[in-house]
Design a protein around this motif. Structure first.
Motif, PDB file in Angstrom:
ATOM      1  N   UNK A   7     -16.013 -36.987  29.949  1.00  0.00           N
ATOM      2  CA  UNK A   7     -16.274 -36.213  28.741  1.00  0.00           C
ATOM      3  C   UNK A   7     -14.993 -35.647  28.137  1.00  0.00           C
ATOM      4  N   UNK A   8     -13.871 -35.783  28.829  1.00  0.00           N
ATOM      5  CA  UNK A   8     -12.614 -35.214  28.376  1.00  0.00           C
ATOM      6  C   UNK A   8     -11.816 -36.242  27.589  1.00  0.00           C
ATOM      7  N   UNK A   9     -11.206 -35.798  26.485  1.00  0.00           N
ATOM      8  CA  UNK A   9     -10.301 -36.675  25.750  1.00  0.00           C
ATOM      9  C   UNK A   9      -8.925 -36.546  26.396  1.00  0.00           C
ATOM     10  N   UNK A  10      -8.457 -37.629  26.970  1.00  0.00           N
ATOM     11  CA  UNK A  10      -7.190 -37.596  27.690  1.00  0.00           C
ATOM     12  C   UNK A  10      -6.005 -37.625  26.731  1.00  0.00           C
ATOM     13  N   UNK A  11      -4.963 -36.942  27.127  1.00  0.00           N
ATOM     14  CA  UNK A  11      -3.746 -36.834  26.315  1.00  0.00           C
ATOM     15  C   UNK A  11      -2.655 -37.693  26.951  1.00  0.00           C
ATOM     16  N   UNK A  12      -2.151 -38.663  26.197  1.00  0.00           N
ATOM     17  CA  UNK A  12      -1.123 -39.578  26.699  1.00  0.00           C
ATOM     18  C   UNK A  12       0.188 -39.326  25.954  1.00  0.00           C
ATOM     19  N   UNK A  13       1.278 -39.215  26.702  1.00  0.00           N
ATOM     20  CA  UNK A  13       2.607 -39.090  26.113  1.00  0.00           C
ATOM     21  C   UNK A  13       3.258 -40.468  26.133  1.00  0.00           C
ATOM     22  N   UNK A  14       3.506 -41.038  24.946  1.00  0.00           N
ATOM     23  CA  UNK A  14       4.103 -42.373  24.819  1.00  0.00           C
ATOM     24  C   UNK A  14       5.583 -42.237  24.475  1.00  0.00           C
ATOM     25  N   UNK A  34      -7.753 -42.111  22.938  1.00  0.00           N
ATOM     26  CA  UNK A  34      -6.837 -41.179  23.587  1.00  0.00           C
ATOM     27  C   UNK A  34      -6.156 -40.315  22.529  1.00  0.00           C
ATOM     28  N   UNK A  35      -5.873 -39.072  22.921  1.00  0.00           N
ATOM     29  CA  UNK A  35      -5.010 -38.231  22.086  1.00  0.00           C
ATOM     30  C   UNK A  35      -3.576 -38.601  22.442  1.00  0.00           C
ATOM     31  N   UNK A  36      -2.729 -38.868  21.440  1.00  0.00           N
ATOM     32  CA  UNK A  36      -1.398 -39.414  21.700  1.00  0.00           C
ATOM     33  C   UNK A  36      -0.302 -38.535  21.107  1.00  0.00           C
ATOM     34  N   UNK A  37       0.744 -38.312  21.902  1.00  0.00           N
ATOM     35  CA  UNK A  37       1.996 -37.740  21.414  1.00  0.00           C
ATOM     36  C   UNK A  37       3.069 -38.785  21.658  1.00  0.00           C
ATOM     37  N   UNK A  38       3.793 -39.186  20.619  1.00  0.00           N
ATOM     38  CA  UNK A  38       4.808 -40.238  20.739  1.00  0.00           C
ATOM     39  C   UNK A  38       6.196 -39.656  20.475  1.00  0.00           C
ATOM     40  N   UNK A  39       7.140 -39.967  21.363  1.00  0.00           N
ATOM     41  CA  UNK A  39       8.536 -39.542  21.198  1.00  0.00           C
ATOM     42  C   UNK A  39       9.431 -40.756  21.413  1.00  0.00           C
ATOM     43  N   UNK A  40      10.697 -40.639  20.927  1.00  0.00           N
ATOM     44  CA  UNK A  40      11.578 -41.811  20.948  1.00  0.00           C
ATOM     45  C   UNK A  40      12.633 -41.804  22.051  1.00  0.00           C
ATOM     46  N   UNK A  41      12.537 -40.897  23.013  1.00  0.00           N
ATOM     47  CA  UNK A  41      13.516 -40.885  24.101  1.00  0.00           C
ATOM     48  C   UNK A  41      12.977 -40.148  25.320  1.00  0.00           C
ATOM     49  N   UNK A  42      13.586 -40.454  26.466  1.00  0.00           N
ATOM     50  CA  UNK A  42      13.203 -39.760  27.692  1.00  0.00           C
ATOM     51  C   UNK A  42      13.562 -38.297  27.642  1.00  0.00           C
TER      52      UNK A  42
END
Length: 207
Positions: A7-14, A34-42
């Motif tokens: 039932x939970x919307x999972x949050x993925x960091x891409x 999925x809920x997504x947060x995208x960044x361009x570097x480690x």
């Protein structure tokens, strides 16, 4: 517990320095709800997670990062490209697994090169999966078991902690209210006499 996790919307960091690959993985993840947060570097990924480092150390094998604060937004999984400038996906994986607060977050590595030695090294370091680019929807479907397992483990850990706290409270109450039983029989008898006013009435007889 699994029904609760679903039932939970999972949050993925891409994490990917290529804007095309980043947009692709972001679209695939959102297609899978999925809920997504995208960044361009480690580096930005670590900062989002609450880790901060010194830029002058970025060229060294393992940049010294310290935990400043845990990000308010919970991240359930990290998917990162292997080849990135400044910090590789492998280095990001190592920093995540070295962190006391972040080590349980599942990490998935992506790469356009199929090198068995590299894949094995990432898996041995703790990566859950190693996807070859371009990532397909079928690959993204493999993420759900890792997310569910991690969430169930969190629920079990929380439940275990709650029960341990309840036991500690119960023991505290028993110690507090059962303390008179630790008195000797003579002490309990004297205490009983005092409660019934025995000593008071006896003293009054002499007044």
């Amino acid at each position: 517990m699994e029904s609760v996790a679903t039932d939970i919307q999972f949050h993925v960091l891409a994490v990917d320095d290529s804007i095309l690959d980043r947009k692709l993985i972001e679209r695939l993840l959102k297609t899978s709800s999925y809920h997504v947060t995208a960044v361009d570097s480690g580096i930005k990924a670590l900062e989002f997670l609450g880790l901060q480092g010194d830029d002058e150390h970025l060229n060294k094998d393992l940049p010294p990062f310290t935990l400043n604060h845990y990000h308010q937004v919970e991240v359930n999984l990290i998917i990162t490209d292997y080849f990135m400038p400044g910090m590789t996906g492998y280095d990001l994986l190592r920093k995540i697994k070295e962190s006391t607060l972040l080590k349980d977050i599942p990490v998935v590595i992506m790469s356009s090169e199929n090198e068995p030695s590299r894949i094995n090294r990432c898996l041995e370091q703790g990566a859950e999966e190693f996807f070859l680019k371009p990532v397909q929807l079928s690959d993204v479907n493999k993420l759900k078991p890792h997310l569910l397992r991690n969430k169930i483990e969190q629920v079990q850990l929380s439940d275990h902690k709650r029960k341990s706290d309840e036991v500690r409270v119960s023991l505290h109450r028993r110690t507090k209210y059962e303390a008179p039983e630790l008195l000797s029989k003579d002490e309990q008898q004297i205490s009983g006499y005092k409660d019934r006013g025995f000593f008071t009435s006896s003293i009054n007889q002499f007044n």
